[in-house]
Design a protein around this motif. Structure first.
Motif, PDB file in Angstrom:
ATOM      1  N   GLY A  68     160.382  -5.343 101.809  1.00  0.00           N
ATOM      2  CA  GLY A  68     159.682  -4.759 102.948  1.00  0.00           C
ATOM      3  C   GLY A  68     158.377  -4.107 102.532  1.00  0.00           C
ATOM      4  N   VAL A  69     158.396  -3.399 101.410  1.00  0.00           N
ATOM      5  CA  VAL A  69     157.175  -2.775 100.891  1.00  0.00           C
ATOM      6  C   VAL A  69     156.139  -3.844 100.595  1.00  0.00           C
ATOM      7  CG1 VAL A  69     156.187  -1.404  99.008  1.00  0.00           C
ATOM      8  CG2 VAL A  69     158.434  -0.812  99.931  1.00  0.00           C
ATOM      9  N   TYR A  70     156.592  -4.953 100.045  1.00  0.00           N
ATOM     10  CA  TYR A  70     155.683  -6.051  99.721  1.00  0.00           C
ATOM     11  C   TYR A  70     154.980  -6.567 100.979  1.00  0.00           C
ATOM     12  CZ  TYR A  70     153.995 -10.547  98.054  1.00  0.00           C
ATOM     13  OH  TYR A  70     153.200 -11.619  97.762  1.00  0.00           O
ATOM     14  N   PHE A  71     155.737  -6.818 102.021  1.00  0.00           N
ATOM     15  CA  PHE A  71     155.148  -7.358 103.245  1.00  0.00           C
ATOM     16  C   PHE A  71     154.244  -6.337 103.951  1.00  0.00           C
ATOM     17  CE2 PHE A  71     158.968 -10.292 103.333  1.00  0.00           C
ATOM     18  CZ  PHE A  71     158.233 -11.438 103.090  1.00  0.00           C
ATOM     19  N   ILE A  72     154.639  -5.083 103.968  1.00  0.00           N
ATOM     20  CA  ILE A  72     153.949  -4.072 104.772  1.00  0.00           C
ATOM     21  C   ILE A  72     152.719  -3.489 104.099  1.00  0.00           C
ATOM     22  CG2 ILE A  72     154.223  -1.791 105.831  1.00  0.00           C
ATOM     23  CD1 ILE A  72     157.177  -2.503 106.309  1.00  0.00           C
ATOM     24  N   HIS A  73     152.738  -3.318 102.773  1.00  0.00           N
ATOM     25  CA  HIS A  73     151.651  -2.596 102.107  1.00  0.00           C
ATOM     26  C   HIS A  73     150.296  -3.256 102.314  1.00  0.00           C
ATOM     27  CE1 HIS A  73     151.659  -5.641  98.889  1.00  0.00           C
ATOM     28  NE2 HIS A  73     150.495  -5.123  98.517  1.00  0.00           N
ATOM     29  N   TRP A  74     150.294  -4.585 102.430  1.00  0.00           N
ATOM     30  CA  TRP A  74     149.032  -5.314 102.596  1.00  0.00           C
ATOM     31  C   TRP A  74     148.324  -4.891 103.891  1.00  0.00           C
ATOM     32  CZ3 TRP A  74     146.286  -8.647  99.568  1.00  0.00           C
ATOM     33  CH2 TRP A  74     145.279  -9.388 100.177  1.00  0.00           C
ATOM     34  N   GLY A  75     149.107  -4.769 104.948  1.00  0.00           N
ATOM     35  CA  GLY A  75     148.528  -4.361 106.224  1.00  0.00           C
ATOM     36  C   GLY A  75     147.987  -2.940 106.188  1.00  0.00           C
ATOM     37  N   ILE A  76     148.691  -2.067 105.483  1.00  0.00           N
ATOM     38  CA  ILE A  76     148.230  -0.681 105.354  1.00  0.00           C
ATOM     39  C   ILE A  76     146.910  -0.625 104.605  1.00  0.00           C
ATOM     40  CG2 ILE A  76     148.756   1.581 104.355  1.00  0.00           C
ATOM     41  CD1 ILE A  76     151.729   0.875 104.775  1.00  0.00           C
ATOM     42  N   LEU A  77     146.821  -1.369 103.505  1.00  0.00           N
ATOM     43  CA  LEU A  77     145.595  -1.359 102.702  1.00  0.00           C
ATOM     44  C   LEU A  77     144.427  -2.018 103.432  1.00  0.00           C
ATOM     45  CD1 LEU A  77     147.050  -2.253  99.185  1.00  0.00           C
ATOM     46  CD2 LEU A  77     145.896  -0.120  99.809  1.00  0.00           C
ATOM     47  N   LYS A  78     144.705  -3.056 104.180  1.00  0.00           N
ATOM     48  CA  LYS A  78     143.636  -3.830 104.809  1.00  0.00           C
ATOM     49  C   LYS A  78     143.201  -3.279 106.160  1.00  0.00           C
ATOM     50  CE  LYS A  78     142.339  -8.601 105.955  1.00  0.00           C
ATOM     51  NZ  LYS A  78     141.146  -8.580 105.084  1.00  0.00           N
ATOM     52  N   TYR A  79     144.159  -2.751 106.934  1.00  0.00           N
ATOM     53  CA  TYR A  79     143.829  -2.378 108.310  1.00  0.00           C
ATOM     54  C   TYR A  79     143.910  -0.881 108.607  1.00  0.00           C
ATOM     55  CZ  TYR A  79     144.289  -7.396 109.055  1.00  0.00           C
ATOM     56  OH  TYR A  79     144.132  -8.751 108.981  1.00  0.00           O
ATOM     57  N   VAL A  80     144.676  -0.132 107.829  1.00  0.00           N
ATOM     58  CA  VAL A  80     144.863   1.288 108.124  1.00  0.00           C
ATOM     59  C   VAL A  80     143.994   2.177 107.242  1.00  0.00           C
ATOM     60  CG1 VAL A  80     146.522   3.182 108.271  1.00  0.00           C
ATOM     61  CG2 VAL A  80     147.220   0.862 108.913  1.00  0.00           C
ATOM     62  N   ILE A  81     144.125   2.030 105.939  1.00  0.00           N
ATOM     63  CA  ILE A  81     143.395   2.898 105.011  1.00  0.00           C
ATOM     64  C   ILE A  81     141.886   2.853 105.220  1.00  0.00           C
ATOM     65  CG2 ILE A  81     142.769   3.156 102.567  1.00  0.00           C
ATOM     66  CD1 ILE A  81     145.667   2.922 101.863  1.00  0.00           C
ATOM     67  N   PRO A  82     141.263   1.689 105.486  1.00  0.00           N
ATOM     68  CA  PRO A  82     139.812   1.691 105.709  1.00  0.00           C
ATOM     69  C   PRO A  82     139.375   2.556 106.887  1.00  0.00           C
ATOM     70  CG  PRO A  82     140.573  -0.522 105.245  1.00  0.00           C
ATOM     71  CD  PRO A  82     141.802   0.321 105.426  1.00  0.00           C
ATOM     72  N   MET A  83     140.277   2.782 107.846  1.00  0.00           N
ATOM     73  CA  MET A  83     139.921   3.586 109.017  1.00  0.00           C
ATOM     74  C   MET A  83     140.116   5.080 108.786  1.00  0.00           C
ATOM     75  SD  MET A  83     141.297   1.368 112.266  1.00  0.00           S
ATOM     76  CE  MET A  83     143.015   1.467 111.764  1.00  0.00           C
ATOM     77  N   ILE A  84     141.070   5.445 107.941  1.00  0.00           N
ATOM     78  CA  ILE A  84     141.387   6.874 107.782  1.00  0.00           C
ATOM     79  C   ILE A  84     140.982   7.434 106.429  1.00  0.00           C
ATOM     80  CG2 ILE A  84     143.355   6.632 109.334  1.00  0.00           C
ATOM     81  CD1 ILE A  84     145.184   6.697 106.880  1.00  0.00           C
ATOM     82  N   PHE A  85     140.567   6.538 105.525  1.00  0.00           N
ATOM     83  CA  PHE A  85     140.293   6.995 104.172  1.00  0.00           C
ATOM     84  C   PHE A  85     138.807   6.932 103.856  1.00  0.00           C
ATOM     85  CE2 PHE A  85     142.499   8.629 100.726  1.00  0.00           C
ATOM     86  CZ  PHE A  85     142.044   8.131  99.514  1.00  0.00           C
ATOM     87  N   VAL A  86     137.989   7.376 104.776  1.00  0.00           N
ATOM     88  CA  VAL A  86     136.538   7.321 104.594  1.00  0.00           C
ATOM     89  C   VAL A  86     136.070   8.238 103.475  1.00  0.00           C
ATOM     90  CG1 VAL A  86     136.052   6.650 106.968  1.00  0.00           C
ATOM     91  CG2 VAL A  86     136.283   9.076 106.401  1.00  0.00           C
TER      92      VAL A  86
END
Length: 333
Positions: free
Chosen positions: A269-287
């Motif tokens: 599950g971590v394998y499948f989910i982490h990619w989305g967090i790095l690609k779509y979530v972190i760029p928006m909140i980790f400025v």
């Protein structure tokens, strides 16, 4: 029922952390070449560790239901989640076309990191074929195979001075590929390796790589896929033995081991989910990462992606059908 080897759970969790780290580089414009090279070298054994662990756990295949039963059980855990997450990432990328969807049957779609699942599926299918050989093979014959496989992973180095043939006409073509890691895991489980030898090979390979780049700056060491290089093999051997030693010397309660087992069960599950967090979530909140030292931002991205993906996987594991989403479901008590 096979007795659970807790060390393998720790190796899986560690390997997954390395995978997340591999995908957390982000913008490297403010990072030095030395930083990126060192981090890449330390992380690169991640996939090899996963393949080796699978080989250690599965080989040789002994399943009550025969080959069909084995494949049904193993492939059922990975094929459906792979298709599901391919569709998720195709949707997020706005590329949910008929061609893309049908291509899921033959190649990774939606997220580049999904190549790993296709390789693992292939190794699962191959497992019942090579198992009869493994049940009869002697140690020296297995070592012979692994040596030939190891030579193929040196082609990126050899190819700088000699002509090599990596195609189907090459003499060692059929000894190459990720099946080598699969068999290496079986070998390590059955025969092991000394820490001095594994550490020596790891640091020697690192010294050779640095030395070659200093003496021959134009030498290309990465023409071949990085995960199939001799540098990765030495890393797998070193990390494997190091974790075995650390776990054997750990003085922790059963609760810590249980946490490790739980995390290990959630790794897919971590394998499948982490990619989305790095690609779509972190760029928006980790400025803020733009204004901090590169290495700090890199570690923050890695930790955030790993922890959030792990927590989401844990939550998903309790819902009906979780085994089709992340390959694992908590049993109802």
């Amino acid at each position: 029922m096979k007795e659970r080897i807790i060390t393998y759970d720790y190796i899986r969790v560690f390997a997954m952390l390395l995978v997340v780290a591999c995908h957390s580089f982000g913008d490297v414009s403010n990072a030095s070449a030395a930083q990126i090279s060192l981090l890449s070298y330390l992380e690169s054994p991640c996939n090899g560790l996963f393949f080796a662990i699978s080989g250690a756990l599965l080989l040789p295949v002994r399943f009550v239901g025969g080959t069909g039963g084995f494949l049904k059980k193993r492939l059922g855990k990975v094929i459906v989640p792979t298709i599901l997450w391919s569709l998720v990432y195709l949707t997020l990328a706005g590329d949910l076309s008929i061609t893309r969807v049908l291509s899921i049957l033959f190649s990774s779609q939606g997220a580049g990191m999904l190549w790993f699942m296709y390789t693992m599926i292939g190794l699962y299918i191959l497992s019942p074929v090579i198992s009869p050989w493994l049940e009869r093979v002697e140690k020296k014959n297995l070592q012979f195979y692994l040596i030939l496989w190891g030579i193929t992973t040196c082609y990126p180095i050899i190819g700088n001075w000699l002509a090599t043939n990596e195609t189907v006409q090459g003499p060692l073509y059929y000894f190459s590929g990720y099946v080598g890691y699969f068999l290496l895991g079986y070998y390590l489980k059955k025969y092991g390796i000394s820490f001095k030898l594994s550490a020596g090979m790891f640091f020697l390979a690192f010294a050779v790589m640095i030395g070659m780049k200093m003496v021959f700056p134009s030498v290309a060491l990465y023409d071949r896929f990085w995960f199939l290089s001799v540098f990765c093999i030495t890393g797998v051997l070193f990390y494997w033995r190091l974790i075995e030693i650390l776990v054997s010397k750990m003085s922790v309660g059963i609760k810590i081991h249980q946490i490790a087992i739980t995390c290990s069960n959630l790794i897919l599950g971590v394998y499948f989910i982490h990619w989305g967090i790095l690609k779509y979530v972190i760029p928006m909140i980790f400025v803020a990462s733009d204004s901090m030292p590169y290495i700090v931002g890199y570690f923050c991205r890695t930790v955030i992606a790993f922890v959030v993906a792990l927590c989401l996987s844990y939550a998903i594991s309790f819902i009906p059908g979780a085994q089709y989403i992340i390959g694992f479901k908590h049993k109802n008590k």
